[in-house]
Design a protein around this motif. Structure first.
Motif, PDB file in Angstrom:
ATOM      1  N   PRO A  85      33.492  42.143  19.502  1.00 26.14           N
ATOM      2  CA  PRO A  85      34.463  42.827  20.355  1.00 26.14           C
ATOM      3  C   PRO A  85      34.331  42.446  21.830  1.00 26.14           C
ATOM      4  O   PRO A  85      35.318  42.499  22.567  1.00 26.14           O
ATOM      5  N   ILE A  86      33.142  42.049  22.225  1.00 26.92           N
ATOM      6  CA  ILE A  86      32.932  41.611  23.611  1.00 26.92           C
ATOM      7  C   ILE A  86      33.663  40.292  23.838  1.00 26.92           C
ATOM      8  O   ILE A  86      34.437  40.142  24.790  1.00 26.92           O
ATOM      9  N   VAL A  87      33.430  39.347  22.929  1.00 26.64           N
ATOM     10  CA  VAL A  87      34.090  38.041  23.022  1.00 26.64           C
ATOM     11  C   VAL A  87      35.602  38.219  22.933  1.00 26.64           C
ATOM     12  O   VAL A  87      36.362  37.627  23.715  1.00 26.64           O
ATOM     13  N   SER A  88      36.044  39.062  22.004  1.00 29.29           N
ATOM     14  CA  SER A  88      37.490  39.297  21.848  1.00 29.29           C
ATOM     15  C   SER A  88      38.104  39.889  23.112  1.00 29.29           C
ATOM     16  O   SER A  88      39.199  39.496  23.516  1.00 29.29           O
ATOM     17  N   ASP A  89      37.411  40.845  23.735  1.00 33.81           N
ATOM     18  CA  ASP A  89      37.925  41.420  24.985  1.00 33.81           C
ATOM     19  C   ASP A  89      38.071  40.353  26.053  1.00 33.81           C
ATOM     20  O   ASP A  89      39.077  40.312  26.776  1.00 33.81           O
ATOM     21  N   TRP A  90      37.081  39.481  26.172  1.00 31.80           N
ATOM     22  CA  TRP A  90      37.156  38.421  27.173  1.00 31.80           C
ATOM     23  C   TRP A  90      38.290  37.449  26.872  1.00 31.80           C
ATOM     24  O   TRP A  90      38.998  37.008  27.778  1.00 31.80           O
ATOM     25  N   VAL A  91      38.475  37.115  25.588  1.00 30.18           N
ATOM     26  CA  VAL A  91      39.545  36.191  25.212  1.00 30.18           C
ATOM     27  C   VAL A  91      40.912  36.828  25.476  1.00 30.18           C
ATOM     28  O   VAL A  91      41.794  36.200  26.076  1.00 30.18           O
ATOM     29  N   VAL A  92      41.089  38.078  25.034  1.00 31.35           N
ATOM     30  CA  VAL A  92      42.381  38.746  25.254  1.00 31.35           C
ATOM     31  C   VAL A  92      42.655  38.887  26.750  1.00 31.35           C
ATOM     32  O   VAL A  92      43.773  38.638  27.213  1.00 31.35           O
ATOM     33  N   GLY A  93      41.646  39.278  27.522  1.00 33.46           N
ATOM     34  CA  GLY A  93      41.816  39.368  28.969  1.00 33.46           C
ATOM     35  C   GLY A  93      42.228  38.031  29.560  1.00 33.46           C
ATOM     36  O   GLY A  93      43.126  37.964  30.410  1.00 33.46           O
ATOM     37  N   GLY A  94      41.583  36.969  29.105  1.00 35.61           N
ATOM     38  CA  GLY A  94      41.938  35.627  29.576  1.00 35.61           C
ATOM     39  C   GLY A  94      43.354  35.235  29.196  1.00 35.61           C
ATOM     40  O   GLY A  94      44.078  34.640  30.005  1.00 35.61           O
ATOM     41  N   VAL A  95      43.773  35.598  27.981  1.00 33.01           N
ATOM     42  CA  VAL A  95      45.131  35.281  27.533  1.00 33.01           C
ATOM     43  C   VAL A  95      46.160  36.011  28.400  1.00 33.01           C
ATOM     44  O   VAL A  95      47.170  35.424  28.807  1.00 33.01           O
ATOM     45  N   PHE A  96      45.912  37.291  28.703  1.00 30.91           N
ATOM     46  CA  PHE A  96      46.830  38.012  29.592  1.00 30.91           C
ATOM     47  C   PHE A  96      46.926  37.311  30.941  1.00 30.91           C
ATOM     48  O   PHE A  96      48.008  37.160  31.498  1.00 30.91           O
ATOM     49  N   MET A  97      45.791  36.875  31.479  1.00 32.16           N
ATOM     50  CA  MET A  97      45.802  36.241  32.799  1.00 32.16           C
ATOM     51  C   MET A  97      46.446  34.858  32.770  1.00 32.16           C
ATOM     52  O   MET A  97      47.241  34.527  33.651  1.00 32.16           O
ATOM     53  N   VAL A  98      46.129  34.057  31.756  1.00 33.05           N
ATOM     54  CA  VAL A  98      46.725  32.726  31.650  1.00 33.05           C
ATOM     55  C   VAL A  98      48.234  32.829  31.415  1.00 33.05           C
ATOM     56  O   VAL A  98      48.995  31.993  31.894  1.00 33.05           O
ATOM     57  N   SER A  99      48.652  33.886  30.707  1.00 33.33           N
ATOM     58  CA  SER A  99      50.086  34.037  30.441  1.00 33.33           C
ATOM     59  C   SER A  99      50.886  34.228  31.723  1.00 33.33           C
ATOM     60  O   SER A  99      52.109  34.073  31.727  1.00 33.33           O
ATOM     61  N   MET A 100      50.208  34.548  32.820  1.00 35.55           N
ATOM     62  CA  MET A 100      50.891  34.685  34.113  1.00 35.55           C
ATOM     63  C   MET A 100      51.483  33.342  34.558  1.00 35.55           C
ATOM     64  O   MET A 100      52.381  33.310  35.397  1.00 35.55           O
ATOM     65  N   LEU A 101      50.987  32.256  33.987  1.00 35.75           N
ATOM     66  CA  LEU A 101      51.475  30.923  34.344  1.00 35.75           C
ATOM     67  C   LEU A 101      52.733  30.541  33.568  1.00 35.75           C
ATOM     68  O   LEU A 101      53.336  29.509  33.839  1.00 35.75           O
ATOM     69  N   THR A 102      53.101  31.376  32.579  1.00 36.42           N
ATOM     70  CA  THR A 102      54.273  31.075  31.756  1.00 36.42           C
ATOM     71  C   THR A 102      55.513  31.752  32.330  1.00 36.42           C
ATOM     72  O   THR A 102      55.422  32.591  33.221  1.00 36.42           O
ATOM     73  N   ARG A 103      56.665  31.409  31.775  1.00 33.04           N
ATOM     74  CA  ARG A 103      57.934  31.984  32.227  1.00 33.04           C
ATOM     75  C   ARG A 103      57.986  33.486  31.960  1.00 33.04           C
ATOM     76  O   ARG A 103      58.516  34.241  32.763  1.00 33.04           O
ATOM     77  N   ARG A 104      57.437  33.910  30.824  1.00 34.44           N
ATOM     78  CA  ARG A 104      57.402  35.333  30.458  1.00 34.44           C
ATOM     79  C   ARG A 104      55.965  35.704  30.117  1.00 34.44           C
ATOM     80  O   ARG A 104      55.485  35.405  29.035  1.00 34.44           O
ATOM     81  N   PRO A 105      55.262  36.381  31.010  1.00 36.23           N
ATOM     82  CA  PRO A 105      53.882  36.782  30.733  1.00 36.23           C
ATOM     83  C   PRO A 105      53.795  37.638  29.460  1.00 36.23           C
ATOM     84  O   PRO A 105      54.749  38.320  29.087  1.00 36.23           O
ATOM     85  N   LEU A 106      52.642  37.613  28.815  1.00 38.21           N
ATOM     86  CA  LEU A 106      52.448  38.311  27.546  1.00 38.21           C
ATOM     87  C   LEU A 106      52.809  39.787  27.630  1.00 38.21           C
ATOM     88  O   LEU A 106      53.433  40.331  26.727  1.00 38.21           O
TER      89      LEU A 106
END
Length: 195
Positions: A85-106
């Protein structure tokens, strides 16, 4: 069994933690971890089949459950149940942040999927303040997930396993409910202030 958030919490978060704990106490930690992960996937499948709908939130939950089971099968280390769950939290957090670079954030995709794109008037969707709001919310969600993972990491390394398991079972839903409440309240405030 009726679908309620309480049922989903009890069956999907508390029960797997208890299964792992019993397996660990019986000196079968790997079997307990595998059974707990399979239980979590089974509960998720049950609710998805019952609701006949697969949404973005369920997709995040499915990613958690599958990554936990995959990690256990690959590592054959029951401690992965504690770390996943620690790794998953970090990955999901990273995905939310990286999605800021897309046209429609997550977070925008999830909000539009849950409430319908028409829930946001066209004047707001086409206005200059629509995308900046989703960028801010993406940062909040991403940061919250990363911080939640850091908190779990510190807890795992400083608390007895039983206390960490209790924290693990009880932390996710309150954080998600808080983020959702903020994500409902903040857009109204943000757009009203800019109207």
């Amino acid at each position: 069994m009726a679908y309620t958030p309480v049922n989903r919490i009890l069956l999907g978060a508390v029960a797997p933690t208890l299964i792992y704990y019993v397996g660990r106490k019986l000196d079968h930690a790997l079997a307990g971890a595998l059974l707990a992960s399979l239980w979590g996937i089974g509960v998720m499948a049950w609710f998805l089949l019952k609701e006949k709908e697969f949404d973005g939130a369920s997709g995040i939950g499915a990613a958690y459950a599958v990554s936990e089971l995959a990690g256990l099968l690959v590592t054959k280390n029951p401690d992965w149940f504690l770390l996943s769950p620690i790794v998953s939290d970090w990955v999901v957090g990273g995905v939310f942040m990286v999605s800021m670079l897309t046209r429609r954030p997550l977070i925008q995709v999830l909000a539009e999927q849950m409430s319908g794109k028409n829930a946001f008037p066209e004047s707001i969707r086409n206005g200059p303040h629509y995308r900046p709001l989703w960028l801010r919310l993406s940062l909040v969600w991403g940061g919250a997930y990363v911080l939640k993972g850091v908190f779990k990491w510190i807890s795992l390394n400083t608390m007895p396993v039983e206390a960490y398991l209790t924290l693990r079972a009880g932390l996710d839903w309150p954080v998600i409910i808080g983020l959702m409440a903020f994500s409902i309240w903040y857009p109204r405030r943000y757009w009203t202030a800019r109207a």
